[in-house]
Design a protein around this motif. Structure first.
Motif, PDB file in Angstrom:
ATOM      1  N   GLN A 296       0.818  -1.210   0.000  1.00 10.16           N
ATOM      2  CA  GLN A 296       0.000   0.000   0.000  1.00 10.16           C
ATOM      3  C   GLN A 296       0.855   1.265   0.000  1.00 10.16           C
ATOM      4  O   GLN A 296       0.408   2.325  -0.433  1.00 10.16           O
ATOM      5  N   GLN A 297       2.092   1.144   0.498  1.00 15.32           N
ATOM      6  CA  GLN A 297       2.987   2.300   0.549  1.00 15.32           C
ATOM      7  C   GLN A 297       3.961   2.330  -0.631  1.00 15.32           C
ATOM      8  O   GLN A 297       4.217   3.389  -1.191  1.00 15.32           O
ATOM      9  N   ALA A 318      -4.894  -6.084  -1.463  1.00 13.82           N
ATOM     10  CA  ALA A 318      -4.139  -4.993  -0.844  1.00 13.82           C
ATOM     11  C   ALA A 318      -4.802  -3.644  -1.089  1.00 13.82           C
ATOM     12  O   ALA A 318      -4.783  -2.762  -0.210  1.00 13.82           O
ATOM     13  N   ASN A 319      -5.406  -3.470  -2.245  1.00 10.17           N
ATOM     14  CA  ASN A 319      -6.043  -2.196  -2.554  1.00 10.17           C
ATOM     15  C   ASN A 319      -7.429  -2.059  -1.932  1.00 10.17           C
ATOM     16  O   ASN A 319      -7.952  -0.952  -1.823  1.00 10.17           O
ATOM     17  N   ALA A 323      -5.853  -0.341   6.197  1.00  8.02           N
ATOM     18  CA  ALA A 323      -4.609  -0.610   6.926  1.00  8.02           C
ATOM     19  C   ALA A 323      -4.868  -0.849   8.410  1.00  8.02           C
ATOM     20  O   ALA A 323      -4.149  -1.634   9.044  1.00  8.02           O
TER      21      ALA A 323
END
Length: 598
Positions: A296-297, A318-319, A323
């Motif tokens: 994500q980063q 992940a998208n 978080a």
């Protein structure tokens, strides 16, 4: 025994063969070329990163008569003897089994003699941190001033256990973990040299499982070759390492995130049925969640670290996941992982974990969504109640002033008595219990108050939403080891908190968890706290004066002594006042003390 393990056959014989330690090997080669050798070296780092191999290569390079560019030739008799371990001038010592004082004294005595064949006598002490204190002391003097023909090479996986006096006398080289990419390239080179076919994904699984150790990677590769009859396949690598496929973990997390508890439990049970280790599955899940956060980063960082094993399912998950949910999942995974180390029933913990992951973050998300609404509602209620209290106080003051101005008559006196009783009954609700406050003040210190103020926000976060909103306008104003005094800004909140035993229990439980002890919590209204504090200090001053007066009368009955005490009255009073100020400073701090002389 004809067969040798891969890590023995493919052990580095030159500095250029050492994988992933370019800085160290370049430094050692330059030292050999310029003849700037140290008398002692310390090779520290994780297992399987090339420490002992580099030590043997260094021993060959400094003694090889045909060395070139700091590299040994590996063709002369000295190089071959060192490789085979038959050269008497290169001595390898395992400190794990030879850690006594006598063994090190023998090394110290034999180090005085010159080498028989080589130029330097080299002592390689592996796992040197296992030496006893006496053995380190016996080695210390020899390390400090060894003979010119002796070089010590110490190797260890735990440098923090080596005395500082030893470390200060050696050149230290820290071997780092080998990257998965370097391990992958080395395994590909070895299999190409052996002319064996392999699956790229299988080697990537092995490289990730090795955790930075080249020897571990080659040992796993040996097992895969044996398991698959010299066939390195993806399925065989998963079976040997006990890992779970990325697609399976993605499917499991997808069920968890969507609160599909039944499907998630079926997936967890299928893991155990296939013979997978539950502990390894949780470890893989932690790494998978870590990759999600990193992706994500920085997507490029994860794709490079995972050797290209990132598929579209992973990117979609992940998208689409928050978080905060991943943070909570990692915390729960770590807790279960530590508990599973001591159980014989990992399937129970795995099922419990699955249910918690599927439900807990749903509840927390609901709490977070309603948290702001509840806070705003409570704030509006507080403001409304505060306005009502203000208006009632104004009415009471107005009625009281009218009664004071009216003529004194029996009927009016009865009415005023009734009104006063109402006021008294209302003020009695705000009455504080001084018998609980004074013992806290007797032992209160500024350090205790500072500690409470530092952890106050953390304590409030441990409460539920309703209690947290009630305590939002409170703060600790005095504290000792046995109790804490909490001041409330609004009187009606003080009344509510003072009658709420559940709130007191929650606060004391939270203090026990954070501080390790349980101070008694006492509530006071903020408008009464200055007068309570002043009365306490004055009572303490009066008690001290009375005690001094009794002592003087008992010890001095003469007229001359009384006259002397009368002359020193002003000085004694100032001493008493200084003592009271000092006590107040110790309790509340110098920054909140305002001394006024009456």
């Amino acid at each position: 025994m004809s067969y040798q393990a891969l890590y023995r056959v493919w052990r580095p014989q030159r500095f250029d063969d050492v994988i992933g330690q370019d800085v160290i090997t370049t430094t050692l080669k330059n030292a050999i070329i310029t003849n700037q050798l140290s008398h002692a070296y310390l090779f520290a780092g994780p297992r399987g990163t090339g420490k002992t191999s580099a030590a043997k290569i260094l021993a060959k390079a400094i003694n090889c008569p045909n060395k070139k560019d700091g590299e040994p030739c590996n063709q002369c008799e000295i190089c071959k003897s060192i490789t085979n371990g038959t050269l008497n001038d290169v001595i390898e010592i395992d400190a794990a089994s030879n850690n006594g004082v006598e063994e090190i004294r023998e090394v110290r005595d034999k180090a005085k003699y010159a080498p028989t064949e080589a130029t330097y006598k080299v002592y390689i002490i592996d796992e040197v941190h296992m030496l006893s204190t006496g053995a380190f002391n016996a080695l210390l003097k020899t390390l400090e001033e060894p003979p010119e023909h002796v070089i010590f090479i110490l190797a260890t996986t735990e440098p923090q256990k080596i005395p500082a006096t030893i470390i200060s006398r050696v050149q230290r080289f820290d071997f780092r973990r080998i990257t998965s990419q370097d391990i992958l390239q080395r395994m590909e080179f070895i299999l190409d040299q052996k002319d064996m076919s392999y699956d790229d994904k299988a080697l990537k699984v092995i490289a990730k499982s090795a955790e930075g150790g080249m020897r571990d990677a080659l040992s796993i590769l040996d097992q895969v070759l044996s398991f698959g009859a010299d066939n390195v396949t993806y399925e065989n690598a998963l079976q040997v390492t006990g890992s779970v496929t990325k697609s399976f973990m993605n499917k499991y997390l997808h069920c968890v995130v969507n609160h599909d508890v039944k499907s998630a439990l079926l997936n967890a049970q299928s893991i155990l049925k296939e013979g997978k280790d539950a502990g390894r599955f949780i470890e893989d899940l932690i790494n998978y969640c870590q990759d999600i956060l990193l992706y994500q980063q920085s997507p490029d960082m994860v794709e490079k670290a995972e050797l290209g094993l990132i598929d579209d399912d992973f990117k979609h998950l992940a998208n689409g996941i928050d978080a905060k949910i991943i943070y909570m999942m990692i915390t729960q995974l770590n807790d279960i992982q530590s508990q599973m180390r001591y159980t014989m029933h990992p399937d129970v913990y795995l099922d419990v974990l699955t249910v918690k992951l599927s439900n807990n973050h749903m509840e927390s998300s609901n709490d977070e969504s309603t948290n702001d609404d509840e806070k705003n509602q409570l704030k509006s209620q507080i403001l409304e109640l505060n306005n009502k209290v203000t208006s009632l106080e104004a009415q009471i003051n107005e009625m009281t002033s009218k009664e004071n101005k009216s003529p004194i008559q029996m009927d009016n006196q009865n009415v005023s008595k009734k009104e006063n009783n109402k006021v008294k009954s209302k003020s009695s609700e705000n009455k504080v219990n001084l018998t609980k406050i004074y013992p806290v003040l007797d032992n209160a210190t500024r350090d205790n108050l500072t500690n409470l103020q530092n952890i106050w926000d953390e304590l409030l976060q441990s409460l539920d939403v309703t209690k947290r909103a009630m305590m939002h306008v409170s703060k600790p104003v005095a504290a000792s080891g046995e109790g804490v005094i909490v001041s409330f800004e609004y009187p009606f909140l003080f009344q509510k908190a003072n009658s709420n035993t559940e709130l007191s229990d929650s606060l004391e439980n939270g203090l026990d968890r954070i501080l390790g002890y349980v101070p008694k919590v006492v509530f006071v209204p903020s408008d009464q706290w200055p007068s309570i504090r002043k009365d306490y200090l004055m009572n303490r001053k009066n008690n001290q004066n009375e005690s001094d007066h009794v002592d003087e009368n008992l010890g001095n009955s003469s007229i001359e002594k009384n006259a002397e005490n009368h002359d020193n009255n002003v000085e004694n009073n100032s001493d008493d006042e200084s003592a009271i100020v000092k006590k107040a400073t110790d309790m509340f701090g110098a920054d909140i003390i305002d001394v006024k002389n009456d």
